[in-house]
Design an enzyme around this catalytic site. Structure first.
Site, PDB file in Angstrom:
ATOM      1  N   GLU A  90     -25.314  15.008   5.232  1.00 45.88           N
ATOM      2  CA  GLU A  90     -24.021  14.655   4.657  1.00 45.88           C
ATOM      3  C   GLU A  90     -23.017  14.389   5.775  1.00 45.88           C
ATOM      4  O   GLU A  90     -21.813  14.352   5.549  1.00 45.88           O
ATOM      5  CB  GLU A  90     -23.504  15.745   3.714  1.00 45.88           C
ATOM      6  CG  GLU A  90     -23.447  17.130   4.324  1.00 45.88           C
ATOM      7  CD  GLU A  90     -22.960  18.149   3.310  1.00 45.88           C
ATOM      8  OE1 GLU A  90     -23.806  18.860   2.738  1.00 45.88           O
ATOM      9  OE2 GLU A  90     -21.742  18.241   3.112  1.00 45.88           O
ATOM     10  N   CYS A 134     -26.514  19.577   0.531  1.00 45.65           N
ATOM     11  CA  CYS A 134     -27.367  20.352   1.428  1.00 45.65           C
ATOM     12  C   CYS A 134     -28.859  20.220   1.161  1.00 45.65           C
ATOM     13  O   CYS A 134     -29.653  20.839   1.867  1.00 45.65           O
ATOM     14  CB  CYS A 134     -27.004  21.839   1.357  1.00 45.65           C
ATOM     15  SG  CYS A 134     -25.369  22.189   2.019  1.00 45.65           S
ATOM     16  N   HIS A 156     -31.858  28.491   0.427  1.00 49.10           N
ATOM     17  CA  HIS A 156     -30.715  27.836   1.087  1.00 49.10           C
ATOM     18  C   HIS A 156     -29.715  28.920   1.455  1.00 49.10           C
ATOM     19  O   HIS A 156     -29.541  29.886   0.715  1.00 49.10           O
ATOM     20  CB  HIS A 156     -30.087  26.811   0.157  1.00 49.10           C
ATOM     21  CG  HIS A 156     -28.839  26.203   0.747  1.00 49.10           C
ATOM     22  ND1 HIS A 156     -28.829  25.628   2.012  1.00 49.10           N
ATOM     23  CD2 HIS A 156     -27.573  26.110   0.295  1.00 49.10           C
ATOM     24  CE1 HIS A 156     -27.608  25.185   2.287  1.00 49.10           C
ATOM     25  NE2 HIS A 156     -26.817  25.477   1.260  1.00 49.10           N
TER      26      HIS A 156
END
Lengths: 380, 132, 348
Positions: free
Chosen positions: C81, C113, C236
């Site tokens: 990103e 992400c 994550h």
């Protein structure tokens, strides 16, 4: 094949100040120096050759010789622009010699001119860098200053010398340049000033670099016989491009061969020279030049300089007009300034004391030493 | 904006690609159209391994235009394992730790960008061996 | 989901820049040290680094481990990103640098992400369908946060690359994968804006937790496994707390998860985060270990994978660069140098 002797007379010389000339442009500078030569009298030239290193890259007046010729009121002459980085001055002189020896012309006016103060320092350095390898060096943050810094560090380490010894090339240049009222830094340099100078790229400081400035110098060259200073030797030699070779090998093969060939052409040796104008755009190139032309053995140039071997009054005087370091560095014009100052010195018209020897060697380097143009002068 | 210029340097800049002369074997970096040793135009692609040793290094504080963002940067002459000397910046090293004799490895970093709208130049820098 | 032909990880690599800034230092500048967070660091890219250079090094490390001919890669897919070019793929630069062109697909992926794991799903399909002998996927970021925003404490920089190939050659075979995706605007950045916007607490339960829980639940069901069947679990990691919390809620023991929560040492590396965690897990995994990977990307979605480590993992030790090397490599900088490196100073 035996080579023809060169006997090109310097019929007249002129030079501007070396300074930040806010009110003068590139062509103005050329016109002032050229005009001084024309005012000395004699026949006008058949050709004008200009020497300039950075003007095209800085977006300044192109085809400078044409524009100078027009403003000097010289129409109908041949005009030629020479651009060989910082060897432009010597190269332009050499082209003049060729035009004269060939019989094409009788009198050639050579004008070296450079205008640096219209650009900002970081832009100047970037433009100077394009005389190095543009793709591999200039594009990677390398410049003549960065190269000189690399060389200095390596020279000191290789020869096991103290950093302070690099004061001496600058000391000599300033000692002689203090007497040159046309120089940009016409004052002596103390060791305290040298040691306090700010670092630009380790270990090189501001005092290890010649100050870039504006300036123009001109000579009228002719085959016509007469008394005065003559060019009796000339050679232009190139070596491997790139900053790596001088930095790694700590030598300048082009400078060495160019000096040897120019001296040979004149039938002389380095010991016959009263004075030397060498390329001190940086103290690193100054030191390597000294060793290349035979003034000192490898690794000894700084030590001999420290002992006073090259100060005025000696057998081999360096930088009679202050060199690029004290007089000022107008890159493309430097080779002509060197010739003018050496010629004046041989005629006893500079305050700097020389031995009674009747010859001088002047050498300018382009592309960090990859191109070396040397001339030998003789006074009669 | 010089797009084609930065594009044609990509093989050298990204992969350390040069040439080996098909006749005398001399290596060139970047690629040589014509061998400067023997004059041959029979060049073969040769990729340098990227390992080398620092021969000389300086830390630059006053940079030429377009390199101010890297200051202070160590600028070095790196002798590649194959014997060619290459000027290059060092990276991922404290400037005080840069010294001749340092073993280094090539890595790809952002060298310059042509303003805010032009192409970005990615090319080689060298980091201490085992560092990047 | 499973491809027709078995697929696995052939090699992997990661990269994290060496500069670190302490969250306490960020706090000092913005809150004058008031209520400083616990000690944590984030990785900061140097002035010559960006997503492309990070991805290139991660890719090179993966190639060093895999030892395959780059010409056999039919895809080099990186997600980020923080693209160096808004329009022009980063993946082509990476593919060019590793010699994979011209026969590789090389688009960039974007899903906050999780584009790296989305690319992993696609790379799995590329290899599993027989279209490609090998495919590379990865994620890398040099994420930006508004100065003084809570995100500035841990927006880090880093990336990882994975090469997928036939399971017979793999160091970790893919058992199955799932994806759970909704249209949830928990965190986003509008065109032309320098910094993202986020829903603060909305990025928690309705976003991170909801999607990971669902993706993992579906994976467990599809594979007929329970958390007890997994030696290691990588989630994550936007911060240190979320992955431990979601693991506990899903029933994964803390010791299976904690070693791979790297955010306290390098910050949230966004597209690189889950993949760097997986790389760290593989660095120390033994043959037979089963590893869960669950990414999360705002927007929003989660990809969940189950891998089983093979005996071939013993062959690759020493070939790549352990993630621990990059975690340990650390040069602290202050906020001023950080602001310079991150381009937060107005230069003209």
């Amino acid at each position: 094949m035996t080579e023809q002797p060169i006997n090109i007379r310097v019929a007249a010389a002129g030079r501007t100040r070396s300074a930040e000339e806010w009110e003068l442009g590139l062509v103005d500078l050329a016109v002032l120096a050229g005009g001084e030569v024309l005012d000395a009298g004699g026949q006008p030239p058949d050709a004008i050759i200009t020497a300039n290193a950075l003007g095209d890259a800085l977006g300044d007046q192109r085809n400078l010789a044409l524009h100078a010729a027009d403003r000097l009121g010289l129409h109908g002459v041949e005009t030629l622009c020479v651009s060989c980085d910082e060897a432009s001055g010597g190269s332009a002189i050499r082209q003049a010699i060729a035009l004269l020896l060939s019989g094409f012309h009788q009198r050639v006016l050579v004008i070296g001119a450079e205008k640096t103060s219209d650009a900002l320092p970081d832009q100047l350095e970037a433009v100077r860098a394009t005389g190095l390898d543009a793709a591999q060096e200039a594009s990677f943050g390398f410049s003549p200053t960065v190269a000189a810094a690399l060389g200095m560090g390596r020279y000191l380490e290789h020869h096991g010398l103290a950093r302070e010894l690099f004061y001496h090339p600058a000391r000599i240049a300033h000692a002689h340049g203090a007497k040159n009222r046309l120089g940009i830094f016409a004052w002596p340099l103390t060791v305290e000033q040298y040691l306090k100078s700010p670092v630009v790229a380790t270990p090189l400081t501001v005092c290890d670099n010649a100050p870039l400035c504006d300036g123009a110098a001109a000579v009228m060259l002719t085959r016509e016989p007469g008394p005065g200073v003559h060019i009796t030797g000339s050679a232009s030699v190139c070596a491997r491009r790139g900053i790596s070779a001088p930095v790694v090998d700590l030598s300048l093969p082009a400078a060495r061969e160019s000096a040897r060939a120019a001296l040979a052409r004149a039938g002389l040796t380095a010991a016959d020279m009263a004075c030397f104008e060498l390329h001190d755009s940086s103290s690193f190139l100054a030191v390597l030049s000294m060793e290349a032309v035979g003034l000192a053995p490898e690794g000894r140039a700084l030590l001999d300089a420290q002992q006073g071997a090259f100060d005025e009054g000696g057998q081999s005087v360096l930088w009679v007009g202050g060199g690029h370091k004290s007089r000022g560095h107008a890159p493309g014009a430097g080779g002509v300034f060197q010739l003018v100052e050496a010629a004046l010195a041989l005629q006893g018209r500079l305050d700097v004391r020389l031995s009674k020897k009747e010859h001088a060697l002047v050498q300018c380097l382009g592309s960090f030493g990859a191109l070396a143009v040397t001339h030998v002068l003789t006074v009669r | 904006m010089q797009i084609a210029k930065s594009w044609r340097r990509q093989p050298a800049n990204l992969r350390l690609e040069g040439t080996r002369c098909g006749d005398c074997g001399r290596l060139s970096f970047p690629a040589a159209l014509r061998c400067s040793a023997c004059g041959s135009t029979r060049a073969q692609e040769f990729r340098f391994c990227g390992r080398g040793e620092v021969l000389a290094v300086t830390v630059v504080y006053e940079a030429p235009r377009d390199f101010a963002e890297h200051v202070p940067y160590p600028a070095a002459i790196v002798r590649l394992e194959e014997g060619i000397d290459l000027p290059a910046m060092l990276t991922d090293i404290d400037p005080a730790d840069a010294h001749p004799g340092l073993q280094v490895t090539m890595c790809t970093r952002r060298i310059a960008a042509q303003g805010d709208a032009g192409p970005i130049v990615y090319a080689y820098k060298f980091a201490p061996a085992g560092e990047c | 989901m499973k491809p027709d032909r078995p697929v696995g990880i052939i090699g992997y690599g990661g990269y994290v820049p060496r500069y670190r800034i302490d969250a306490a230092e960020v706090n000092r500048v913005w809150k004058a040290g008031h209520m400083p967070a616990g000690r944590s660091f984030k990785a900061v890219p140097g002035c010559d680094e960006d997503t492309a250079t990070i991805a290139i090094q991660a890719a090179r490390n993966a190639m060093k481990m895999a030892r395959i001919d780059p010409a056999l890669l039919r895809a080099v897919w990186f997600g980020t990103e923080s693209k160096p070019y808004a329009v022009k793929p980063t993946s082509t630069i990476v593919a060019d640098a590793i010699g994979a062109l011209p026969r590789a697909n090389a688009a960039d992926w974007e899903f906050a992400c999780k584009p790296g794991t989305e690319a992993m799903q696609a790379a799995t399909a590329m290899v599993g369908s027989g279209m490609a002998p090998y495919a590379m996927c990865g994620g890398a970021d040099t994420a930006q946060a508004r100065p003084g925003d809570i995100l500035e404490y841990n927006t880090g920089a880093g990336g990882a690359a994975f090469i997928l190939g036939p399971a017979a050659e793999a160091i970790a075979a893919l058992d199955a994968s799932t994806s759970y995706v909704t249209n949830t605007p928990d965190f986003f950045r509008r065109e032309g804006q320098p910094y993202p916007s986020h829903g603060q607490r909305f990025t928690g339960k309705p976003a991170y937790f909801h999607h990971i829980q669902n993706a993992v639940a579906e994976l467990l069901q599809e594979t007929g496994t329970t958390p007890a069947d997994y030696q290691w679990a990588v989630f994550h990691q936007p911060n240190d707390q979320f992955p431990l919390k979601v693991a506990a809620e899903l029933g994964f023991a803390k010791e299976k998860v904690a070693p791979f929560v790297l955010s306290g040492r390098i910050g949230n590396t966004y597209s690189g985060a889950a993949l760097l965690g997986l790389a760290r897990a593989l660095d120390q995994a033994a043959p037979g270990d089963r590893i869960l990977l669950a990414s999360y990307g705002s927007g929003a979605g989660s990809d969940a994978f189950s891998f089983t480590v093979t005996s071939a993992i013993e062959n690759i030790r020493g070939r790549g660069v352990p993630i621990e090397y990059y975690l340990n490599r650390s040069r602290p900088i202050d906020y001023a140098v950080y602001a310079r490196y991150r381009g937060k100073l107005r230069m003209g």
